[in-house]
Write an enzyme that holds these catalytic residues in place. Structure first.
Site, PDB file in Angstrom:
ATOM      1  N   LYS A  82       7.202   5.920   3.367  1.00  0.00           N
ATOM      2  CA  LYS A  82       8.146   4.806   3.772  1.00  0.00           C
ATOM      3  C   LYS A  82       8.889   3.536   2.842  1.00  0.00           C
ATOM      4  O   LYS A  82       9.557   3.164   2.929  1.00  0.00           O
ATOM      5  CB  LYS A  82       7.168   3.939   4.479  1.00  0.00           C
ATOM      6  CG  LYS A  82       6.220   2.965   3.201  1.00  0.00           C
ATOM      7  CD  LYS A  82       4.784   2.140   3.728  1.00  0.00           C
ATOM      8  CE  LYS A  82       3.920   1.782   2.989  1.00  0.00           C
ATOM      9  NZ  LYS A  82       2.980   3.112   2.721  1.00  0.00           N
ATOM     10  N   HIS A 211      -6.100   1.050  -1.009  1.00  0.00           N
ATOM     11  CA  HIS A 211      -4.733   1.388  -1.456  1.00  0.00           C
ATOM     12  C   HIS A 211      -5.237  -0.672  -2.315  1.00  0.00           C
ATOM     13  O   HIS A 211      -5.164  -1.329  -1.808  1.00  0.00           O
ATOM     14  CB  HIS A 211      -4.259   0.516  -1.387  1.00  0.00           C
ATOM     15  CG  HIS A 211      -2.514   0.614  -1.070  1.00  0.00           C
ATOM     16  ND1 HIS A 211      -1.493  -0.094  -2.192  1.00  0.00           N
ATOM     17  CD2 HIS A 211      -1.409   2.064  -0.745  1.00  0.00           C
ATOM     18  CE1 HIS A 211      -0.750   0.625  -1.995  1.00  0.00           C
ATOM     19  NE2 HIS A 211      -0.580   1.735  -1.698  1.00  0.00           N
ATOM     20  N   GLU A 285      -1.603   8.104  -2.088  1.00  0.00           N
ATOM     21  CA  GLU A 285      -0.379   7.928  -1.462  1.00  0.00           C
ATOM     22  C   GLU A 285       0.318   7.175  -2.309  1.00  0.00           C
ATOM     23  O   GLU A 285       1.301   6.713  -2.755  1.00  0.00           O
ATOM     24  CB  GLU A 285      -0.526   7.203  -0.576  1.00  0.00           C
ATOM     25  CG  GLU A 285      -1.825   7.545  -0.081  1.00  0.00           C
ATOM     26  CD  GLU A 285      -2.261   6.808   2.062  1.00  0.00           C
ATOM     27  OE1 GLU A 285      -1.667   5.707   1.117  1.00  0.00           O
ATOM     28  OE2 GLU A 285      -3.288   7.076   2.161  1.00  0.00           O
TER      29      GLU A 285
END
Length: 410
Positions: A82, A211, A285
């Protein structure tokens, strides 16, 4: 990885090998000055660009991947698509051996087209449309995240072979550019009920993810998040669930000194809290870490107005295009003239507008720039993270029309 070197592997990757890639030298110049010199050569050449464009330095991606492996050798990067889904960017990372964090069917399809195996994809969206989840089942993407009991039932219905990563809420970093904990992540008191929900449905929980927020600069937040993840591992073991085997430490990384600080904290925390579980696979990530500094934007001055000492300029990219990052990602624009500033040259308080008819489309105000003319160029550094990915076609100015040129420096 294929080829004799990481750079050769990237240049031979699907999505790169059939495109023109310009070579340029850094020599004694700083990276950003070397890219600006390349851009000057490009716009001066016959038939060169005449409207806004980006330059992607593939060697920068290689350098960043090398830096990741050096600082976090036990953590495999799964690039967050993204952040910037440019095909050459994805191809470069695939050639370097990265996995991919995908949040939708379209992102999964983009990665699979490059020959990436489904096992190198984590469907890292805690709340997925049924149709996207059914597609993941069809092509064998068998790992996804969840933070709600309703999602367990959905996975059981749409993709019963899928394994889960329990997304927990990381401690508040207080300074992240984007606090993802506002939308995703189980609170501590929700961890046990969510594990039990998966146990009841017979869906395997393979591990834990978190996250800390996009662009977080406080490295100590990773220690608290890894400690909380271990608590979730222990809670699953106490319930008699199959041993978890994956820890996903998420993203939020920025290239530079803050990454080195974060890596040091992460390595110590992994040793402290997971040192007795050597079979646990640790993944991350990163999005911004790889994309942000690899892209440079050049935008052309298409209009000018003088009002006393004030200079007003229009350029052919703006807040509805790739510079949406000013609003959406807290990017602070520091445009510089491509021609460079001569020593002692007078500057003026300047406003730079984007090309649309909306007054909101203002890039900078009161910014000191030397006198510029229509046809001159401004350069914006570090334009790879959440830029073209979130642009629009407002007012007929399509972000997709802003071409991305490939280059690599040596």
């Amino acid at each position: 990885m294929v080829g004799g070197s990481p750079m050769q592997a990237v240049l031979m990757a699907p999505g790169v090998k059939d495109r023109k890639v310009m070579a340029f030298r850094r020599d004694a110049l700083k990276d950003k000055d070397a890219v600006a010199a390349l851009i000057r050569d490009m716009v001066a050449a016959a038939g060169g660009p005449r409207s806004a464009f980006h330059v992607l330095d593939l060697a920068r991606v290689v350098d960043l991947h090398r830096g990741w492996r050096r600082s976090l050798p036990a953590v495999r990067p799964f690039y967050a698509v993204k952040c910037n889904p440019d095909g050459a960017m994805l191809a470069a990372l695939a050639a370097l051996g990265a996995g991919f964090d995908c949040a939708s069917r379209a992102e999964i399809e983009a990665v699979l087209r490059l020959g990436v195996q489904p096992g190198s994809i984590v469907y890292a969206n805690p709340c997925k449309p049924d149709a996207h989840l059914e597609y993941a089942a069809e092509i064998g993407v068998n790992l996804t995240t969840y933070d709600a009991e309703e999602e367990v039932a959905k996975v059981k219905r749409c993709h019963p072979r899928c394994e889960l990563l329990l997304r927990i809420k990381a401690p508040d970093s207080g300074d992240a550019k984007v606090d993802l904990g506002l939308k995703y992540g189980a609170n501590p008191e929700e961890v046990l009920p969510l594990l039990r929900a998966a146990q009841r449905e017979g869906v395997t929980v393979a591990g834990v993810s978190f996250h800390v927020g996009s662009g977080a600069s406080r490295a100590d937040v990773y220690r608290g998040a890894i400690e909380a993840a271990r608590a979730a591992f222990d809670a699953a073991a106490a319930l008699g669930m199959p041993p978890m085997r994956i820890l996903d430490i998420g993203g939020g990384f920025m290239a530079g000194p803050t990454f080195d600080e974060a890596a040091a904290v992460i390595n110590r925390a992994l040793e402290r809290y997971f040192g007795d579980l050597p079979c646990v696979e640790v993944i991350g990530e990163p999005g911004r870490y790889f994309a942000e500094t690899a892209f440079t934007l050049a935008a052309r001055v298409i209009g000018k107005r003088v009002r006393g000492e004030l200079r007003e300029y229009w350029i052919d990219d703006g807040l509805y295009g790739s510079l949406n990052c000013i609003l959406m990602d807290h990017y602070v624009p520091r445009p510089r003239p491509l021609a460079g500033a001569r020593h002692g040259e007078e500057t003026h308080a300047s406003t730079v507008f984007g090309p649309t008819c909306d007054s909101l489309d203002t890039v900078v105000t009161g910014y000191q720039l030397p006198e510029m003319s229509v046809g001159d160029w401004l350069v914006f550094d570090d334009m790879g993270a959440y830029t073209t990915a979130a642009g629009s076609n407002f007012n007929g100015f399509a972000t997709s029309d802003i071409k991305i040129y490939l280059a690599y420096s040596s």
